[in-house]
Design a protein around this motif. Structure first.
Motif, PDB file in Angstrom:
ATOM      1  N   GLU A  75       0.581  -1.125  -0.036  1.00 10.10           N
ATOM      2  CA  GLU A  75      -0.045  -0.106  -0.018  1.00 10.10           C
ATOM      3  C   GLU A  75       0.996   1.309   0.070  1.00 10.10           C
ATOM      4  N   LEU A  76       1.807   1.262   0.884  1.00 12.40           N
ATOM      5  CA  LEU A  76       2.771   2.356   0.893  1.00 12.40           C
ATOM      6  C   LEU A  76       3.782   2.716  -0.433  1.00 12.40           C
ATOM      7  N   VAL A  77       4.170   1.429  -0.934  1.00 11.57           N
ATOM      8  CA  VAL A  77       4.947   1.558  -2.049  1.00 11.57           C
ATOM      9  C   VAL A  77       4.176   2.151  -3.244  1.00 11.57           C
ATOM     10  N   TRP A  78       2.964   1.470  -3.499  1.00  7.68           N
ATOM     11  CA  TRP A  78       2.130   2.018  -4.712  1.00  7.68           C
ATOM     12  C   TRP A  78       1.735   3.336  -4.376  1.00  7.68           C
ATOM     13  N   ASP A  79       1.551   3.909  -3.406  1.00 10.55           N
ATOM     14  CA  ASP A  79       1.061   5.216  -3.273  1.00 10.55           C
ATOM     15  C   ASP A  79       2.304   6.116  -3.721  1.00 10.55           C
ATOM     16  N   ARG A  80       3.553   5.454  -3.297  1.00 11.63           N
ATOM     17  CA  ARG A  80       4.702   6.247  -3.743  1.00 11.63           C
ATOM     18  C   ARG A  80       5.268   6.311  -5.135  1.00 11.63           C
ATOM     19  N   ALA A  81       5.143   5.107  -5.542  1.00  6.54           N
ATOM     20  CA  ALA A  81       5.414   4.680  -6.868  1.00  6.54           C
ATOM     21  C   ALA A  81       4.422   5.254  -7.923  1.00  6.54           C
ATOM     22  N   TYR A  82       3.301   5.329  -7.716  1.00  5.40           N
ATOM     23  CA  TYR A  82       2.257   5.642  -8.563  1.00  5.40           C
ATOM     24  C   TYR A  82       1.539   6.954  -8.118  1.00  5.40           C
ATOM     25  N   PRO A  83       1.948   8.221  -8.245  1.00  9.64           N
ATOM     26  CA  PRO A  83       1.308   9.190  -7.664  1.00  9.64           C
ATOM     27  C   PRO A  83       0.080   9.686  -8.298  1.00  9.64           C
ATOM     28  N   CYS A  84      -0.874   8.831  -8.214  1.00  4.98           N
ATOM     29  CA  CYS A  84      -2.093   9.007  -9.134  1.00  4.98           C
ATOM     30  C   CYS A  84      -3.336   8.959  -8.081  1.00  4.98           C
ATOM     31  N   ARG A  85      -4.687   8.966  -8.476  1.00  3.55           N
ATOM     32  CA  ARG A  85      -5.819   9.476  -7.707  1.00  3.55           C
ATOM     33  C   ARG A  85      -6.431   7.943  -7.328  1.00  3.55           C
ATOM     34  N   PHE A  86      -5.904   7.016  -7.238  1.00  2.00           N
ATOM     35  CA  PHE A  86      -6.771   5.599  -7.074  1.00  2.00           C
ATOM     36  C   PHE A  86      -6.999   5.557  -5.335  1.00  2.00           C
ATOM     37  N   THR A  87      -7.920   4.606  -5.279  1.00  2.00           N
ATOM     38  CA  THR A  87      -7.916   4.108  -3.866  1.00  2.00           C
ATOM     39  C   THR A  87      -7.312   2.766  -3.798  1.00  2.00           C
ATOM     40  N   SER A  88      -6.415   2.780  -2.386  1.00  2.00           N
ATOM     41  CA  SER A  88      -6.086   1.269  -2.195  1.00  2.00           C
ATOM     42  C   SER A  88      -6.953   0.503  -1.529  1.00  2.00           C
ATOM     43  N   VAL A  89      -7.238  -0.667  -1.803  1.00  2.00           N
ATOM     44  CA  VAL A  89      -8.201  -1.371  -1.158  1.00  2.00           C
ATOM     45  C   VAL A  89      -7.403  -2.846  -0.637  1.00  2.00           C
ATOM     46  N   ARG A  90      -7.449  -3.149   0.692  1.00  2.00           N
ATOM     47  CA  ARG A  90      -6.908  -4.305   1.533  1.00  2.00           C
ATOM     48  C   ARG A  90      -7.754  -5.580   1.289  1.00  2.00           C
ATOM     49  N   THR A  91      -7.491  -5.798   0.023  1.00  2.00           N
ATOM     50  CA  THR A  91      -8.361  -7.287  -0.282  1.00  2.00           C
ATOM     51  C   THR A  91      -7.743  -8.432  -0.162  1.00  2.00           C
ATOM     52  N   GLY A  92      -6.215  -8.209  -0.025  1.00  2.00           N
ATOM     53  CA  GLY A  92      -5.536  -9.397  -0.225  1.00  2.00           C
ATOM     54  C   GLY A  92      -5.248  -9.827  -1.765  1.00  2.00           C
ATOM     55  N   SER A  93      -4.507 -10.638  -2.122  1.00  2.00           N
ATOM     56  CA  SER A  93      -4.379 -11.098  -3.865  1.00  2.00           C
ATOM     57  C   SER A  93      -5.149 -11.981  -4.049  1.00  2.00           C
ATOM     58  N   PRO A  94      -5.974 -11.904  -4.786  1.00  2.00           N
ATOM     59  CA  PRO A  94      -6.983 -12.794  -5.382  1.00  2.00           C
ATOM     60  C   PRO A  94      -6.277 -14.327  -5.987  1.00  2.00           C
TER      61      PRO A  94
END
Length: 732
Positions: free
Chosen positions: A486-505
């Motif tokens: 979650e932290l890495v994607w927020d930093r690596a992709y500075p975009c307007r998405f919402t992180s969802v703690r679903t686990g990996s399907p």
């Protein structure tokens, strides 16, 4: 008497000669002699050869008093050869690591006291700018089988590049038939055809043994000269050989066709012949073809039955046809764009979802897990996959699909509400208001990704980071399996998405694994019952062009594992179609030394079938940890890897198991059983607590219910392994 006599003709290659000789003398297989023939080279080659001969008694140097050319320089070396097999290596090419060992092993496994007359192996072109491309006809070697054959039994062997250096020849066979190289430009032609036609026993080795250097200035055959007329004389020598042996007369039509194709190829190259000589070259080719054809003319060679004017007209017509195809292709692009615009003005279909994985490679990964869950939980949502045309035959039954850039593709992507992918959609796909883009990623990040690559110029070679971020701007939801991601994607992709703690399907099947789940896969791969399965899954390297580096001697590792073990190797998917597997992996698989599972489509099946994972820095380790099975990290180039690519944490300090840095350490870890000791279990528990935090076996269900059906009351995943990790760490 050595096994191999390696004859190296040398002329004006002082910049490449040391690399060539080092590739030979540095081979692990030592039973060889090098006969280097200095063809009166005017540069420093002679001195280089003498220095090598002074250091290594296996090197013998012949200094010719005058320049005689490539073919006759090889002839000069042959009387001095004492080895069982002759190997003609050009002095600007190199042997690949382990090539001679592989050749010797292949010869040893063939029956008979003398061995095959000719052993054909593979090669790869290595370009001056760093690229590597395997022989495009490598399948001929793969399909030839394990035994020996004659050219009549497998005539496709003559389709391979007719050069001398992709084969080794039994010296007694060469001497018995008196094979020699003629002078001239195309001296390989009257050697390779006669040796293959005259051989009673031919064998193949499906392995890249020679790196065929492609110089920026080209080879001597790429120069503009009347010397290319030599090709006619060389083919006359081939026909003379066939005429002298009545039993080979049936080969005349085939050889005539080869000659016609070869000569027309030379004529078509813009840098081979002066324009004023092309008509004469065509006329001589046509005369030779009529003289020897002895059968019906193939469609592609009918141009030789007319005059030069007709030949030029056919060439011009082909050029016009190419331009017409380009015009039609442009019209099709405009049609598709208009078709997409038409459907783009229609309302979104709330019951349509589009899926893709790994750049349209099939029903795979997280998107496949979400699709399965949607079919069960939301059957009213129609799921359509975007799949490359070459992958369609491997699709599961009942899967609806569209081919990229087809009219149906543009229609479906213009109307869909849900988009699920583990890589970015093409830049041409516009995100419509109201559509929902779910990005699953391909795993927990260890190496730098996205915007973090801006500080790693080597790792982002050929990658447009701003364009990548513009595509990521379409994401609505980013799935994460742990807080680290979650932290890495927020930093690596500075975009307007919402992180969802679903686990990996994709990991649901691993979390829910039961004993025996991998038995069917083991049986399909031919792994004996009761074997300990070691899965080796290395990642690619950004500091090497092409991405592949042999970090482990696989044959040695398989041998060190010993009885009762099976080594299963899965290279990074991006290396599956390149030369990496041809560097020895495919041959080791054929011999049963290991199992090459690189092209197995479902990596989760391999994980279920294995008992332990050996990897370097592959994200597979984060998924594998869900199985709670041992993991070994082989980090022999960790410093180089992090310097070139970057890493978000020190894997060697926070590893999921023991860390080795040499082959000796790795072999000892398995020999002593340390790979599955209590320390290994404690390290794995801590790793699982950190990186398998949200994987509870319900990730795909959670994605469908919350992001597609809009349900709000599904509980968040409980970090299942955390308490067990604390207990184990406290007791260790």
């Amino acid at each position: 008497m050595p096994r191999f006599s390696i004859i190296v003709p040398v002329f004006k290659v002082q910049g490449y000669l040391r690399e060539c000789l080092d590739s030979v003398l540095g081979q692990s297989y030592r039973d060889l002699e090098v006969i280097a023939v200095d063809d009166c080279s005017p540069d420093g080659c002679g001195a280089i050869l003498d220095a090598y001969a002074a250091r290594d008694p296996r090197v013998r140097v012949l200094h010719l008093p005058e320049n005689v050319g490539l073919g006759r320089a090889r002839n000069a070396g042959m009387p001095h050869a004492t080895g069982d097999y002759l190997f003609f290596l050009d002095s600007d090419d190199t042997l690949t690591p382990g090539a001679l060992r592989a050749l010797a092993d292949r010869l040893d496994e063939l029956p008979g006291p003398d061995g095959p007359d000719v052993l054909v192996f593979d090669y790869a072109r290595t370009y001056w700018w760093g690229g590597t491309r395997r022989n495009v006809l490598a399948r001929v070697l793969a399909e030839a089988g394990a035994g020996t054959f004659t050219a009549a039994e497998r005539p496709e062997i003559l389709d391979l590049l007719m050069v001398v250096w992709n084969k080794v020849y039994r010296r007694d066979f060469v001497e018995k038939h008196g094979f020699r190289f003629p002078p001239g430009y195309y001296e390989d032609t009257p050697w390779t055809f006669p040796t293959l036609l005259g051989a009673e026993r031919i064998a193949v080795l499906d392995r890249i043994c020679v790196a065929y250097r492609q110089r920026r200035t080209g080879s001597i055959l790429s120069t503009t000269s009347r010397k290319h007329f030599d090709i006619h004389d060389q083919y006359e020598r081939v026909f003379a050989y066939v005429d002298s042996r009545p039993e080979l007369s049936s080969w005349r039509p085939c050889l005539c066709h080869k000659m016609g194709e070869h000569c027309l190829d030379v004529l078509a190259k813009p840098d081979r012949l002066p324009e004023s000589d092309k008509e004469e070259f065509f006329r001589r080719t046509a005369e030779l073809f009529r003289k020897h054809k002895g059968g019906p003319t193939p469609p592609g060679l009918r141009v030789l039955e007319g005059g030069f004017t007709r030949y030029r007209a056919v060439r011009a017509a082909r050029s016009l046809d190419l331009r017409a195809r380009q015009v039609r292709a442009a019209a099709v692009v405009r049609l598709k764009r208009g078709w997409s615009n038409v459907h783009g003005h229609r309302p979104l279909d709330p019951h349509l979802a589009v899926y893709s994985a790994f750049s349209h490679r099939g029903v795979l990964g997280d998107p496949a897990a979400v699709h399965r869950a949607a079919r069960e939980l939301a059957p009213h949502i129609r799921g359509v996959w975007v799949v490359r045309a070459d992958q369609v035959p491997s699709l599961p039954p009942g899967v609806e699909y569209v081919v990229p850039d087809s009219l149906r593709y543009h229609q479906v992507t213009a109307r869909a509400t849900y988009f699920v992918n583990n890589v970015n959609w093409p830049g041409t796909l516009a995100k419509r208001p109201g559509s929902v883009h779910i990005h699953t990623h391909q795993g927990t990040p260890l190496k730098y990704m996205g915007a973090d690559l801006l500080h790693k110029p080597g790792a982002r070679h050929g990658l447009d980071v701003p364009q990548m971020l513009r595509r990521a701007d379409r994401w609505d939801y980013s799935l994460v399996a742990n807080r680290h991601s979650e932290l890495v994607w927020d930093r690596a992709y500075p975009c307007r998405f919402t992180s969802v703690r679903t686990g990996s399907p994709r990991n649901d099947v691993l979390v829910r694994a039961r004993p025996g789940d991998g038995a069917d896969v083991r049986a399909r791969l031919g792994i004996p019952a009761g074997h300990t399965v070691v899965l080796y899954a290395p990642t690619r390297r950004d500091y090497v062009r092409g991405g592949h580096v042999d970090r482990i001697d696989l044959a040695r590792f398989a041998e060190d594992l010993g009885e009762g073990h099976s080594l299963v190797v899965r290279l990074h998917p991006s290396l599956a179609d390149g030369p990496a597997r041809g560097m020895g992996l495919a041959e080791l698989h054929r011999r049963g030394v290991l199992v090459d599972a690189t092209t197995e489509p479902h990596v989760e099946e391999l994980m279920l079938a294995s008992d332990v994972l050996v990897t370097d820095y592959s994200a597979l380790m984060f998924d594998y940890a869900n199985l709670d099975r041992p993991i070994v990290i082989h980090a022999d180039d960790w410093g180089t890897y992090t310097a070139s690519r970057g890493a978000y944490f020190d894997l060697t300090a926070d590893a999921p198991g023991h860390v080795t840095r040499t082959h000796r350490e790795l072999a000892w870890l398995f020999a002593c059983g340390g790979w599955r000791d209590e320390e290994s279990a404690a390290l794995r528990a801590g790793f699982r607590a950190r990186f398998c935090e949200f994987d509870d076996g319900r990730a795909a269900e959670r994605v469908v219910r919350t992001l597609m059906l809009g349900e709000q009351d599904l509980p968040l995943p409980v970090p299942a392994p955390a308490q067990a990790a604390r207990d184990l760490l406290a007791s260790s």
